[in-house]
Design a protein around this motif. Structure first.
Motif, PDB file in Angstrom:
ATOM      1  N   TYR A  48      -8.101  -4.637   0.759  1.00 16.80           N
ATOM      2  CA  TYR A  48      -7.727  -4.892  -0.629  1.00 16.80           C
ATOM      3  C   TYR A  48      -6.418  -5.661  -0.744  1.00 16.80           C
ATOM      4  CZ  TYR A  48     -11.345  -1.437  -1.165  1.00 16.80           C
ATOM      5  OH  TYR A  48     -12.545  -0.776  -1.077  1.00 16.80           O
ATOM      6  N   LYS A  65      -7.942   1.525 -11.934  1.00 22.19           N
ATOM      7  CA  LYS A  65      -7.761   0.089 -11.718  1.00 22.19           C
ATOM      8  C   LYS A  65      -7.272  -0.253 -10.312  1.00 22.19           C
ATOM      9  CE  LYS A  65      -6.736  -0.445 -16.624  1.00 22.19           C
ATOM     10  NZ  LYS A  65      -5.747  -0.811 -17.661  1.00 22.19           N
ATOM     11  N   VAL A  66      -7.148   0.776  -9.454  1.00 21.46           N
ATOM     12  CA  VAL A  66      -6.644   0.573  -8.088  1.00 21.46           C
ATOM     13  C   VAL A  66      -7.572   1.281  -7.103  1.00 21.46           C
ATOM     14  CG1 VAL A  66      -4.747   1.073  -6.495  1.00 21.46           C
ATOM     15  CG2 VAL A  66      -4.243   0.338  -8.826  1.00 21.46           C
ATOM     16  N   VAL A  82       0.970   4.977  -9.533  1.00 21.67           N
ATOM     17  CA  VAL A  82      -0.042   4.096 -10.124  1.00 21.67           C
ATOM     18  C   VAL A  82      -0.409   4.574 -11.529  1.00 21.67           C
ATOM     19  CG1 VAL A  82      -2.425   3.307  -9.941  1.00 21.67           C
ATOM     20  CG2 VAL A  82      -0.984   3.362  -7.911  1.00 21.67           C
ATOM     21  N   GLU A 112      -7.744  -7.314 -12.952  1.00 26.27           N
ATOM     22  CA  GLU A 112      -6.755  -6.574 -13.725  1.00 26.27           C
ATOM     23  C   GLU A 112      -7.234  -6.240 -15.127  1.00 26.27           C
ATOM     24  OE1 GLU A 112      -3.144  -8.746 -13.593  1.00 26.27           O
ATOM     25  OE2 GLU A 112      -2.844  -8.463 -11.442  1.00 26.27           O
ATOM     26  N   LYS A 169      -3.888  -7.323  -3.893  1.00 28.45           N
ATOM     27  CA  LYS A 169      -3.628  -7.200  -5.331  1.00 28.45           C
ATOM     28  C   LYS A 169      -4.233  -8.360  -6.114  1.00 28.45           C
ATOM     29  CE  LYS A 169      -1.282  -4.891  -8.548  1.00 28.45           C
ATOM     30  NZ  LYS A 169      -1.513  -3.461  -8.864  1.00 28.45           N
ATOM     31  N   ALA A 184      -3.719  -0.689  -3.054  1.00 26.21           N
ATOM     32  CA  ALA A 184      -4.591   0.452  -2.800  1.00 26.21           C
ATOM     33  C   ALA A 184      -3.697   1.631  -2.404  1.00 26.21           C
ATOM     34  CB  ALA A 184      -5.605   0.153  -1.701  1.00 26.21           C
ATOM     35  N   TYR A 236       0.835  -1.195   0.000  1.00 23.70           N
ATOM     36  CA  TYR A 236       0.000   0.000   0.000  1.00 23.70           C
ATOM     37  C   TYR A 236       0.874   1.250   0.000  1.00 23.70           C
ATOM     38  CZ  TYR A 236      -3.029  -3.715   1.754  1.00 23.70           C
ATOM     39  OH  TYR A 236      -3.700  -4.906   1.918  1.00 23.70           O
TER      40      TYR A 236
END
Length: 325
Positions: A316, A237-238, A208, A323, A318, A219, A193
């Protein structure tokens, strides 16, 4: 009279017996660590020291965290916060690294929180300990650690790099630094993170936004920072929770792709996880002291700040994100 007293005594003993059973059942429940889901209560019941902050706001549901990889981590009773000057390690930055009390080089893997500092007119180099020590000042993750006030629900490795010179947080350098941490420490790579304030908040946005699918962040929490249209696609996307002050004149929250228009642009792309934005009322550039210290307030615009960002991040992983979104 005697009958009445006896009846009261019987009722009192029944009440005592009920209370004892209640505490015993609570004890058994708290000892059960077999669940893979930790329900973290919000702090919606925490009242502010400022009576003006105690306004009505919606009830927020508790966070459900998949704790299957967290309950195995030993309780952090106070770990080691160590400084490494620039050049002392292969890392691209001089930095502080915090390892929890139960951490071992061959043990369980821990969530990693990377904190990116803000701008300082004196410039940053991280080439000696006096410069690194400035990272332990203020209400930030490394500052809270140094003051013995660091107590998230689950333990983190906390990495606090220092810029080599006043410039900006180059996404490639941040990526290189995280690669170094993964190689050197027991990092849970599904739980990396990033958070930052001001210049560091921009570092989180751009890491990001520029690195795209290569980025490690599960996140991010950017505070008092801006972005630009070119990074919106990757940011969608995050999971993101952004914070800003409505009276920020250094980085206005509602202009030049400050937090508000940037989050709006991200959410216009219908992300899998909708980006959150909290704007503190009557607050200037320093929105981070409130956020990092969990100084909850009810006087906000957008998503109310009623839950620890550290708990929010742990929702969260990954590997759990789509994706292809």
């Amino acid at each position: 009279m005697f009958t009445q007293l006896r009846r009261k005594a019987i009722y009192f003993h029944i009440y005592q017996y009920f209370i004892i059973l209640l505490f015993i059942s609570m004890g058994f429940y708290s000892c059960d660590n077999t669940s893979t889901e930790a329900v973290i209560p919000t702090s919606s019941t925490v009242s502010s020291n400022n009576e003006e902050d105690d306004l009505e706001q919606p009830e927020i549901l508790p966070l459900a965290i998949d704790s299957s990889d967290l309950v195995v981590l030993p309780l952090d009773t106070g770990g080691v916060h160590k400084a490494f000057t620039l050049g002392a390690t292969p890392a691209v930055f001089g930095h502080y690294i915090y390892t929890p009390s139960g951490y071992t080089d061959s043990g369980a893997e821990y969530p990693l929180l990377v904190f990116l500092h803000g701008w300082d007119p004196s410039g940053y180099t991280g080439s000696d300990f006096s410069e690194l020590n400035e990272l332990q000042q203020g209400v930030t993750p490394p500052g809270l650690i140094s003051e013995g006030k660091w107590n998230p629900s689950f333990p983190f490795i906390v990495a606090s790099p220092r810029l080599k010179s006043y410039d900006y947080w180059r996404p490639q350098d941040v990526h290189s630094f995280i690669n170094y941490l993964i190689q050197e420490y027991q990092v849970n790579t599904s739980r990396i993170y990033i958070t930052g304030l001001s210049l560091g908040g921009g570092g989180a946005w751009y890491y990001v936004g520029v690195m795209g699918t290569e980025n490690y962040a599960a996140a991010i929490v950017p505070i008092s920072a801006r972005g630009e249209p070119s990074i919106v696609t990757n940011l969608s996307k995050v999971p993101i929770w952004a914070f800003h002050g409505d009276s920020d004149t250094t980085v206005p929250h509602n202009e030049n792709f400050g937090s508000v228009p940037l989050v709006s642009a991200i959410n216009a792309r219908n992300p899998e996880v909708k980006a959150k934005i909290t704007v503190f009322n009557n607050t200037g550039h320093d929105a981070w002291s409130r956020v990092y210290s969990d100084n909850f307030t009810k006087r906000t615009q957008g998503d109310p700040f009623t839950v620890s960002i550290y708990d929010w991040l742990l929702q969260y992983k990954k590997e759990n994100l789509n994706e292809d979104n």
